[in-house]
Design an enzyme around this catalytic site. Structure first.
Site, PDB file in Angstrom:
ATOM      1  N   GLU A   1       0.810  -1.224   0.000  1.00  0.00           N
ATOM      2  CA  GLU A   1       0.000   0.000   0.000  1.00  0.00           C
ATOM      3  C   GLU A   1       0.843   1.275   0.000  1.00  0.00           C
ATOM      4  O   GLU A   1       0.531   2.226   0.725  1.00  0.00           O
ATOM      5  CB  GLU A   1      -0.930  -0.002   1.219  1.00  0.00           C
TER       6      GLU A   1
HETATM    7  C1  TNX Z   1      -4.059  -3.932   5.025  1.00  0.00           C
HETATM    8  S1  TNX Z   1      -2.281  -6.334   4.939  1.00  0.00           S
HETATM    9  C2  TNX Z   1      -2.792  -3.696   5.524  1.00  0.00           C
HETATM   10  C3  TNX Z   1      -2.622  -3.346   6.941  1.00  0.00           C
HETATM   11  C4  TNX Z   1      -3.936  -3.195   7.625  1.00  0.00           C
HETATM   12  C5  TNX Z   1      -4.845  -4.326   7.206  1.00  0.00           C
HETATM   13  C6  TNX Z   1      -6.153  -4.356   7.909  1.00  0.00           C
HETATM   14  C7  TNX Z   1      -1.287  -5.257   4.626  1.00  0.00           C
HETATM   15  C8  TNX Z   1      -0.044  -5.730   4.076  1.00  0.00           C
HETATM   16  N1  TNX Z   1      -1.641  -3.977   4.827  1.00  0.00           N
HETATM   17  O1  TNX Z   1      -1.866  -2.170   7.055  1.00  0.00           O
HETATM   18  O2  TNX Z   1      -3.723  -3.203   9.001  1.00  0.00           O
HETATM   19  O3  TNX Z   1      -5.098  -4.211   5.828  1.00  0.00           O
HETATM   20  O4  TNX Z   1      -6.843  -5.529   7.629  1.00  0.00           O
END
Ligand code: TNX
Length: 834
Positions: A324
């Site tokens: 992300e």
């Molecule tokens: C996505 S999973 C994220 C996390 C959040 C999560 C909540 C991932 C690699 N990144 O930063 O905590 O969703 O479900």
């Protein structure tokens, strides 16, 4: 003369069909053979450990005592003796790594392991046998077990950034994993909302970056409100935890979140971020949370940090994240743009790949391998040593294996334990609602999509517990973890062909929940089912021996509430609430009594079913009723429903002709205004199954406990067009308002009723439904009986405020007196009690 012969035959027969005592081992071993006798553990039993198990001696002594009540005499490397319990490494055994053989005989107990960790796995099995419900304390039944894991990687991730968990809690967490033969603890040590590991070369990472709150470099988040909140582990703490884990057969893989999710880092050292002219937000609404990847000095900084990580963590992998990333930041940054030009990159994924290639070099320089989230596959090749964590779905794992990377399956849809466990519970729901059975049903190897060689690249599975919403209620992190991790352990360890939910559930509820409780875990128990029919509520406990408590006034049952024993005769079933209690800490969510379904179907043919049901007995008063369609699971959710009509004495009340996919969980609203017990009510609808896949569902009718008077809603804050303010006028709890802006002192949301409404209690809720984000922190409600003069009501507590009107009410206002420290505000429908 025939009778005695027959008796002898029966007698002999009963010897042969020896009834094995249930050992209830989780995860299920590969092979067990039981004999009828038992080994009695001598009061001064000797535990003889292989030298290779020396580092686990204290742990083994302590756990053995807890489980059997007997204090063993522990010897390292001593020779075998009768009636002792011996642990021996034998690396010539023809078993996979981490495998073991356990035999309990008259002479004693022998555990042979391929490695020290194999012995620890055998030790866990022994402890579970001793703590099985059917086993008399102080005895071990004669048994021969051969056992080894299906996957070499059996991991669990804990996010200690969004909420901080201290060293002792982390050590307990590791103990619980090892009791389930898991072998990797993935420690998510850094994120936007707190940096948690002391780095000597960068002291501000923890002096500043471990703290959030007013005046700190990180704003409040995830329930920490106006308090200074945070914490971190010193390097001494980390060493202690690593050693603790090693003694329990667990490797720790640390994670450094780079280059995104780095608000804590950029807060502590702003020069590490990009110089930009306008802010953009990450997926989770954070600003200033990306490392500049064009600034050359940043790679020396990273080298220093990674070096300290490798000095603390002996494990072969360092996880360097990559999920992300708000790459829009790089588009504005002159230094990042310069790299793109020099390298001839046309998109920012290539720049991301450039960054990870350099990070891999650093990691490999220190003789470690890199691991990252599935996004890092984009934009170019990676080092062949790098391991990919497929979190966004199984398809990402398939892509990763096809590209030749070692891959761990950690799909949000099955193994993210921050997801809610049922529709009414707290937790994320972006990936799925995940109950224990869903976890158990996960198959990590997508056989149809991968060649045999590619399948070998799926090294294992992992669960993840992100901690945004673990701030409350108390011990919620344990509730979210167990028994879902128990189910995951079996996915990771046991043979695919041995998996059987009913069998697992019986082992779990017969013995294993008690083991979890003995370990001190505040796990989630399974809820009962309560059915209302013919004036009686009948409760089906979730398993034999479960204790169900209930409350008859709509309140959450506690341990002090009445215990259900026999069916409850009542005319007031809607006010009953039921809940299973295992003990003071472990209980189920509460459930209501439900009427039996009004209709159901089950087909696997291509066909159109026309259903017509007399539902008179389900309607007993005027008001709003909701009709909903419930599938058992995704596999049976095929087909569409349409032409849903409700008739009163053969006169049409309402019809919904449009077609809706069963998958979309259709819900329809009906208003009954002329109820009489002489009326007959009929429900008609059509189901069309377009393929030969299964289509089946139960159709339920619920009386709405709330009034739904016509209301107009306005606000000082602008709306996000995808979540418009008109969503607050529809009384559909699935739709809500999102503003486009954070709230500020003076902002408001105003609900005005067309005509004044009589109500005993109005619940004013903010934030995303069932998901405590974007709610109002600082503010109160106001209400008006004439629409002009407003009175001040309750202050918001964690997003909720109540109004108890004394006369019919005309308008309600949410008054905001401060920021909620979130990028936006969410609002919900009013809940207006009669
Ligand atoms: C996505 S999973 C994220 C996390 C959040 C999560 C909540 C991932 C690699 N990144 O930063 O905590 O969703 O479900």
């Amino acid at each position: 003369m025939r009778k005695p012969l027959l008796l002898i035959a029966i007698f002999l027969g009963s010897i042969n069909v020896f009834q094995a005592q249930k050992l209830d081992i989780i995860p299920k071993p590969v092979q067990i053979e039981q004999q009828g006798e038992v080994f009695r553990i001598p009061a001064s039993v000797r535990l003889i450990l292989d030298k290779k198990l020396q580092h686990s001696a204290d742990y083994i002594r302590g756990e053995f005592l807890k489980s059997t009540g007997i204090t063993p005499n522990v010897f390292i490397g001593a020779s075998q003796e009768k009636k002792s319990i011996v642990f021996l490494v034998d690396d010539t055994m023809e078993l996979p790594e981490e495998g073991y053989r356990l035999s309990v005989k008259k002479e004693g107990v022998l555990v042979k392991g391929k490695s020290a960790n194999g012995l620890l796995n055998g030790f866990q099995t022994l402890l579970q046998i001793c703590s099985a419900k059917a086993i008399e304390k102080g005895t071990i039944p004669f048994v021969t077990i051969e056992d080894y894991p299906r996957f070499e990687w059996r991991g669990m991730m804990l996010d200690v950034s969004r909420q901080f968990f201290d060293k002792e809690t982390v050590k307990n967490y590791i103990d619980w994993l090892s009791a389930h033969k898991m072998n990797v603890f993935h420690w998510h040590l850094t994120d936007d909302n707190g940096w948690r590991i002391e780095i000597k070369s960068m002291p501000d990472l923890t002096l500043k970056g471990a703290w959030r709150g007013p005046g700190e470099v990180i704003p409040p988040a995830y329930g920490s409100g106006n308090q200074r909140y945070g914490g971190f582990y010193t390097q001494e703490d980390i060493k202690e935890v690593v050693a603790h884990a090693l003694a329990r057969g667990i490797s720790i893989m640390p994670e450094i979140e780079i280059p995104g999710h780095s608000r804590a880092v950029i807060g502590a050292y702003p020069e590490l971020g990009c110089v930009i002219t306008h802010q953009t937000k990450s997926v989770q609404g954070e600003v200033d949370n990306v490392w500049c990847v064009g600034r050359e000095e940043n790679y020396q900084v990273l080298d220093g940090i990674i070096k300290e990580f490798t000095e603390l963590f002996p494990f072969e992998y360092i996880h360097v994240a990559g999920d992300e990333v708000n790459r829009a930041t790089w588009e504005q940054c002159p230094e990042c743009q310069a790299v793109m030009q020099d390298e001839g990159f046309t998109d920012t994924f290539q720049l991301q790949n450039y960054f990870f290639r350099r990070v891999e070099k650093i990691v490999e320089k220190y003789n470690r391998k890199a691991a990252g989230w599935n996004e890092i596959i984009k934009g170019g090749q990676l080092s062949p040593k790098t391991q990919i964590f497929a979190w966004q779905g199984v398809d990402y794992g398939i892509e990763s294996a096809k590209k030749g990377y070692s891959t761990i399956m950690i799909p949000g849809q099955y193994t993210y334990f921050d997801m809610a466990q049922s529709a009414s519970e707290r937790g994320h729901r972006w990936a799925a609602i995940i109950d224990t059975e869903r976890v158990y049903g996960f198959e990590p190897i997508p056989e149809n999509d991968l060649s045999l060689d590619e399948q070998k690249l799926i090294k294992g599975v992992q669960g993840a517990l992100w901690s945004e919403y673990l701030d409350r209620p108390e011990r919620f992190m344990e509730y979210q973890s167990y028994p879902r991790i128990s189910a995951l352990s079996e996915v990771a360890w046991s043979k695919k062909e041995d998996k059987d939910w009913d069998d697992f559930y019986s082992r779990l509820t017969n013995s294993h929940l008690q083991r979890l409780s003995d370990m001190g875990i505040a796990f989630r128990d399974f809820p009962p089912t309560a059915i209302y029919k013919n004036g009686n509520i009948t409760v089906i406990p979730p398993y034999e021996g479960a204790t169900v408590h209930y409350d008859a006034e709509g309140k959450e049952p506690t341990l002090e509430s009445l215990v259900y024993t026999i069916p409850i005769e009542t005319t007031d079933f809607e006010n009953y609430r039921f809940r299973t209690f295992f003990n003071a800490f472990s209980s189920s969510p509460m459930v209501k009594a439900e009427k039996p379904p009004v209709a159901q179907w089950n087909t696997s043919k291509v066909e159109i079913l026309k259903l017509s049901e007399n539902i008179s007995e389900h309607i007993d008063k005027n008001g709003i009723y909701y009709l909903s369609f419930h599938q058992k699971d995704e596999q049976t959710a095929h087909g569409v429903v349409r032409e849903i009509s409700l008739f009163e004495n053969d006169n049409l009340i309402t019809t919904y002709s449009e077609e809706q996919l069963l998958k979309s969980k259709p819900q329809r609203r009906f208003l009954i205004e002329k109820y009489s017990d002489k009326n007959t009510y009929r429900l008609d609808f059509a189901v069309e199954n377009m393929t030969e896949k299964a289509s089946s569902a139960e159709v339920k009718l619920h009386y709405s406990p709330y009034l739904e008077p016509e209301v107009k809603v306005t606000s000082s804050m602008s709306e996000n067009p995808r979540f418009p303010i008109s969503n607050l006028e529809d009384y559909n709890p699935d739709t809500y308002l999102r503003t486009d802006v954070p709230c500020e002192n003076g902002d408001w949301i105003l609900y005005t009723f067309t005509s004044p409404v009589s109500s005993s209690k109005i619940e004013v809720l903010t934030g995303i439904p069932n998901h405590p984000r974007f709610f109002v922190n600082d503010g109160h409600v106001e209400y008006s009986y004439n629409g002009v003069d407003f009175e001040k009501g309750e202050a918001f507590d964690y997003g909720i405020a109540y109004i108890y009107p004394k006369q019919p009410i005309k308008a309600i206002k949410i008054m905001i007196t401060g920021t909620n420290h979130e990028p936006i505000v969410a609002g919900q429908d009013l809940r207006i009690n009669p």
